[in-house]
Enzyme design. Sequence first.
Site, PDB file in Angstrom:
ATOM      1  N   GLN A 143       0.817  -1.098  -0.486  1.00  0.00           N
ATOM      2  CA  GLN A 143       0.128  -0.321   0.462  1.00  0.00           C
ATOM      3  C   GLN A 143       0.889   1.152   0.049  1.00  0.00           C
ATOM      4  OE1 GLN A 143      -1.345   0.429   4.177  1.00  0.00           O
ATOM      5  NE2 GLN A 143      -3.389   1.688   3.310  1.00  0.00           N
ATOM      6  N   SER A 173       0.937   6.815   2.170  1.00  0.00           N
ATOM      7  CA  SER A 173       1.613   7.854   3.032  1.00  0.00           C
ATOM      8  C   SER A 173       3.479   8.120   2.324  1.00  0.00           C
ATOM      9  CB  SER A 173       2.695   7.090   4.709  1.00  0.00           C
ATOM     10  OG  SER A 173       1.243   6.842   5.119  1.00  0.00           O
ATOM     11  N   GLU A 186      -5.233   9.439  17.877  1.00  0.00           N
ATOM     12  CA  GLU A 186      -5.830  10.683  17.448  1.00  0.00           C
ATOM     13  C   GLU A 186      -6.951  10.612  16.806  1.00  0.00           C
ATOM     14  OE1 GLU A 186      -2.491  10.660  18.351  1.00  0.00           O
ATOM     15  OE2 GLU A 186      -1.813  10.622  20.089  1.00  0.00           O
ATOM     16  N   GLU A 190      -9.005  -1.082   5.775  1.00  0.00           N
ATOM     17  CA  GLU A 190      -7.861  -1.318   6.795  1.00  0.00           C
ATOM     18  C   GLU A 190      -8.475  -1.503   8.527  1.00  0.00           C
ATOM     19  OE1 GLU A 190      -4.677   1.794   6.317  1.00  0.00           O
ATOM     20  OE2 GLU A 190      -2.956   0.457   7.741  1.00  0.00           O
TER      21      GLU A 190
HETATM   22  C1  LIG Z   1       4.395   0.120  11.326  1.00  0.00           C
HETATM   23  C2  LIG Z   1       4.307   0.723  10.380  1.00  0.00           C
HETATM   24  C3  LIG Z   1       3.035   0.514   9.404  1.00  0.00           C
HETATM   25  C4  LIG Z   1       3.107   1.122   8.192  1.00  0.00           C
HETATM   26  N1  LIG Z   1       2.297   0.544   7.643  1.00  0.00           N
HETATM   27  C5  LIG Z   1       2.222   1.461   6.308  1.00  0.00           C
HETATM   28  C6  LIG Z   1       2.155   1.171   4.745  1.00  0.00           C
HETATM   29  O1  LIG Z   1       2.169   0.016   4.500  1.00  0.00           O
HETATM   30  N2  LIG Z   1       1.014   2.122   3.675  1.00  0.00           N
HETATM   31  C7  LIG Z   1       1.671   3.040   4.322  1.00  0.00           C
HETATM   32  O2  LIG Z   1       0.841   4.081   2.992  1.00  0.00           O
HETATM   33  N3  LIG Z   1       1.601   4.007   5.099  1.00  0.00           N
HETATM   34  C8  LIG Z   1       2.019   2.835   6.063  1.00  0.00           C
HETATM   35  N4  LIG Z   1       2.478   3.254   7.446  1.00  0.00           N
HETATM   36  C9  LIG Z   1       2.397   5.092   6.976  1.00  0.00           C
HETATM   37  C10 LIG Z   1       0.525   5.980   8.646  1.00  0.00           C
HETATM   38  O3  LIG Z   1      -0.179   5.186   7.843  1.00  0.00           O
HETATM   39  C11 LIG Z   1       1.440   7.010   9.243  1.00  0.00           C
HETATM   40  O4  LIG Z   1       2.178   6.815   9.916  1.00  0.00           O
HETATM   41  C12 LIG Z   1       0.291   7.339   9.973  1.00  0.00           C
HETATM   42  O5  LIG Z   1      -1.235   7.709   9.231  1.00  0.00           O
HETATM   43  C13 LIG Z   1       0.889   8.820  10.557  1.00  0.00           C
HETATM   44  O6  LIG Z   1       1.144   9.607   9.442  1.00  0.00           O
HETATM   45  P1  LIG Z   1       2.681  10.482  10.398  1.00  0.00           P
HETATM   46  O7  LIG Z   1       3.490   9.471  10.106  1.00  0.00           O
HETATM   47  O8  LIG Z   1       2.593  11.493   8.882  1.00  0.00           O
HETATM   48  O9  LIG Z   1       2.157  11.218  11.240  1.00  0.00           O
HETATM   49  P2  LIG Z   1       1.793  12.580  11.281  1.00  0.00           P
HETATM   50  O10 LIG Z   1       0.137  12.526  10.356  1.00  0.00           O
HETATM   51  O11 LIG Z   1       2.323  13.518  11.081  1.00  0.00           O
HETATM   52  O12 LIG Z   1       1.367  12.505  12.695  1.00  0.00           O
HETATM   53  C14 LIG Z   1       2.419  13.034  13.441  1.00  0.00           C
HETATM   54  C15 LIG Z   1       1.045  13.022  15.197  1.00  0.00           C
HETATM   55  O13 LIG Z   1       0.027  13.890  14.929  1.00  0.00           O
HETATM   56  C16 LIG Z   1      -0.806  13.641  15.207  1.00  0.00           C
HETATM   57  N5  LIG Z   1      -1.829  14.284  14.537  1.00  0.00           N
HETATM   58  C17 LIG Z   1      -1.743  14.950  13.080  1.00  0.00           C
HETATM   59  N6  LIG Z   1      -3.267  14.857  12.363  1.00  0.00           N
HETATM   60  C18 LIG Z   1      -3.905  15.683  14.141  1.00  0.00           C
HETATM   61  C19 LIG Z   1      -5.373  15.140  14.109  1.00  0.00           C
HETATM   62  N7  LIG Z   1      -6.317  16.118  12.551  1.00  0.00           N
HETATM   63  N8  LIG Z   1      -5.714  16.234  15.109  1.00  0.00           N
HETATM   64  C20 LIG Z   1      -5.094  15.313  16.008  1.00  0.00           C
HETATM   65  N9  LIG Z   1      -3.628  14.627  16.176  1.00  0.00           N
HETATM   66  C21 LIG Z   1      -2.981  14.500  14.826  1.00  0.00           C
HETATM   67  C22 LIG Z   1      -0.926  12.260  14.853  1.00  0.00           C
HETATM   68  O14 LIG Z   1      -1.534  11.388  16.084  1.00  0.00           O
HETATM   69  C23 LIG Z   1       0.561  12.234  15.621  1.00  0.00           C
HETATM   70  O15 LIG Z   1       0.253  11.747  16.519  1.00  0.00           O
HETATM   71  C24 LIG Z   1       2.872   3.068   8.643  1.00  0.00           C
HETATM   72  C25 LIG Z   1       2.931   3.187   9.787  1.00  0.00           C
HETATM   73  C26 LIG Z   1       3.645   1.967  10.586  1.00  0.00           C
HETATM   74  C27 LIG Z   1       4.425   3.210  12.095  1.00  0.00           C
END
Ligand SMILES: Cc1cc2nc3c(=O)[nH]c(=O)nc-3n(C[C@H](O)[C@H](O)[C@H](O)COP(=O)(O)OP(=O)(O)OC[C@H]3O[C@@H](n4cnc5c(N)ncnc54)[C@H](O)[C@@H]3O)c2cc1C
Lengths: 370, 404
Positions: free
Chosen positions: B132, B135, B369, B250
């Site tokens: 997938q 991100s 969150e 998902e």
């Molecule tokens: C083990 C693992 C496997 C993964 N596998 C995949 C994959 O296969 N494919 C893929 O596409 N992605 C994958 N991901 C990515 C995952 O979907 C993202 O890391 C996740 O959605 C968070 O996005 P970010 O890392 O950009 O953090 P951010 O979105 O920048 O978040 C940072 C912090 O801000 C908070 N935050 C953000 N927006 C808000 C809001 N509106 N209100 C309150 N708080 C908020 C979040 O909760 C978090 O605490 C994976 C992640 C992990 C850890």
Amino acid sequence: MNFDFSEEQKLLKKTVQDFLTEQAPLAVNRAVLESDAVYDEGLWKSAAEMGWLGAAIPEEYGGAGFGYLELVLIAEEVGRALVPIPFGTSVGLATEAILAAGKPEQKEKYLTGLAAGDRIGTLAIAEGPGPVKLEDVTTTFENGALNGTKIAVPDGGAADTAVVLANTGGATSLVIVDLGADGVTRTVQRSIDPTRTVATLEFKGAAGELLGGQGEGAALTQRVLDRAAILTAWEQLGGAQRAFDITQEFTTGRYAFGRPISSFQAIRHRLADQYVDLELARSNCYYGAWALETNADELPIAACNARISATHIGELTSVEMVQMHGGVGYTWEYDCHMFYRRAKHLGLVLGSADEWRERLIQHLIAKQAA
Amino acid sequence: MDFKDTPAEAEFRAKARAFLDEHAERLAPGESAAGFMERDDPDLIKKSQAWQALKKDNGWACLTWPKEYGGQGLSSLESVVWNQEEGKYRTPPNVFSIGLGMMGPTIMAHGTDEQKERFLARMARGDDIWCQLFSEPAAGSDLAGLRTSAVRDGDDWVINGQKIWTTGATYCKWGMVITRSDPNAAKHDGLTYLIVDMESPGIEIRPIKQINGASGFNEVFFSDVRTPDSLRVGAVGDGWRGATTTLMNERASIGGGGGGLRAEDLLGLAKKVGRLDDSSVRQRIADFYVRASGLKYTGYRTQTAISRGSIPGPEASIGKLVGAPMMQELASFGIDLQGSAGVLIDRDFGCQDSYLGSPGMRIAGGTDEIMRDIIARRVLRLPTEPRVDKGVPFNQIPSGPPTP
Ligand SMILES: Cc1cc2nc3c(=O)[nH]c(=O)nc-3n(C[C@H](O)[C@H](O)[C@H](O)COP(=O)(O)OP(=O)(O)OC[C@H]3O[C@@H](n4cnc5c(N)ncnc54)[C@H](O)[C@@H]3O)c2cc1C
């Protein structure tokens, strides 16, 4: 797998809910709170007539011939409406004690009255502050006479019949006492929730009769407490759900900084957390209901689960209710404090959550050892 | 109310057991499945594929998928029963959950007949593994903020940009990528959903080392990567619709996590370190147990609802929102119980491994969150916060500096 209530049971719940929506608005609870009344007699009568009090009592003793799955749903609705009646105490404690240990003539004598609402029962255990040690009570029952003092007796202002845990020559036994008898002095105590009175009962040579075997008192009491904990958990759950619903509605209607306060994450996320914990508590209550209905071996553990999570959610939703209402939440005029009071009251009447956690661990250790 | 199987469920369960008994080893009582994810095993993917193929060839894979796409055409209920039973056996870790849980259903909902024909049965058998590609460095929770571009060139799309956190990219044959095909459109409007061959020229995959030292996820760079328009899923500019389908699946498939350290295990640990008589320890363990029980019985309620034909909705977020943080708290508490020796990696109870692995669960597939926001919006129907990014052309939305 069928982990749900039947359509008939849900229909019964709806009937109870509709009745209470009509007959027991929160003003009814407030009226008891603001007067000298100890409970609402009209609603108590209705509860008897509709078979709620005798839901788990066999028909031969005047019961309604429902079962525990019906009873817990009634308890949930009674809790939701904060109905000021001694339901959980009379049904969950006194009735259960007599069902568990009564001789046929005792059942005949007491259960019919309890089912009809002519009698209001309670269970008197505690003698001082701190966790109760069931094996260790100082109230005595000798030669048919009861002597000693019980405190914080649930619905002690409303009850006319008490099942008392007493010391009978070194062991404990249960004793049934008529609270109108000579040698009984009742004092209603000031308490957190005056719509569910608690009283001190002083016995000086009061006449009583043994309920169950000599020396079985502590074990019987524990059994009754476990069963009552499940019923009370449903009552707590109902109150918690109502508090949550009112809070959700209020926070969406109340504006600050140009928008509903429930659009602020500091509020939204806390409401989401409450919703989650409500669902967990509800699921534990379901399991408890199943254990009650089937008299399962797991009942003591199921009781701990239900009791601990319902106490938690009752307190959480009522504390948050006051907080999320702001200034009006702290007023006597708004209803928040009635939930705040009731939740704390119900969280303590059968012993605090700490005590139930300790009991849960004892059960889990025993189970692992087996 | 009862926990017994209906006769039909019991029959299905017995058949499942018979198959599993024949082909896998049953776990000892109390032994948890998480114990033998032998992650360092170089043949892990092959073993996982072999198990999937065996299941497929015997009618035990993709139970809820229609027969024409390689499934069994059964209900969610049978799938729940199967999962319960399979969980009692020692089987290779499942590397197909992204494909089978999210990509397959998305293709079924929005793909062309040709795509369904070409991909689904192979996916079901585990012949191809899927990833997938959602991100990006600047688009996680706010997925629609993604920037990877797709430009139409003849019959092809040409993709440029970067994806990140892509689980399994190194061993996947196919990926599903959301791209921005029109930066002048509003944020959610200019997106297009494409399937891409992960062996295409121009794709560079760099594993990322996680907190726990493993490298489950990767960075994926796209430099002029071509994929034919025939591999587009849904209409041009309508990629958000497909993305939403994927994300809904998902959340439903991640669930409570299962496996791993249990509250009851802490009793054994407390005993081992001489703290079983400590009431502060007993109180904490009791709370964990009650919460875990609540989650378990919530699962029973969901299962009952499914058996009556309802589809799991946003309520399914509860499992992840409760299960993931609890796993971390259990691990942390288990480590603390061990005193200063708690810093040592101990494989008996696995608290340290769980402590290092559990944070990912709270982030992957929507953070705690975001889960709370979903419950607030979709279950409780609370009003949302005002947004500054709605209805504005994507290239005019404010953004922060790139993360290092
Ligand atoms: C083990 C693992 C496997 C993964 N596998 C995949 C994959 O296969 N494919 C893929 O596409 N992605 C994958 N991901 C990515 C995952 O979907 C993202 O890391 C996740 O959605 C968070 O996005 P970010 O890392 O950009 O953090 P951010 O979105 O920048 O978040 C940072 C912090 O801000 C908070 N935050 C953000 N927006 C808000 C809001 N509106 N209100 C309150 N708080 C908020 C979040 O909760 C978090 O605490 C994976 C992640 C992990 C850890």
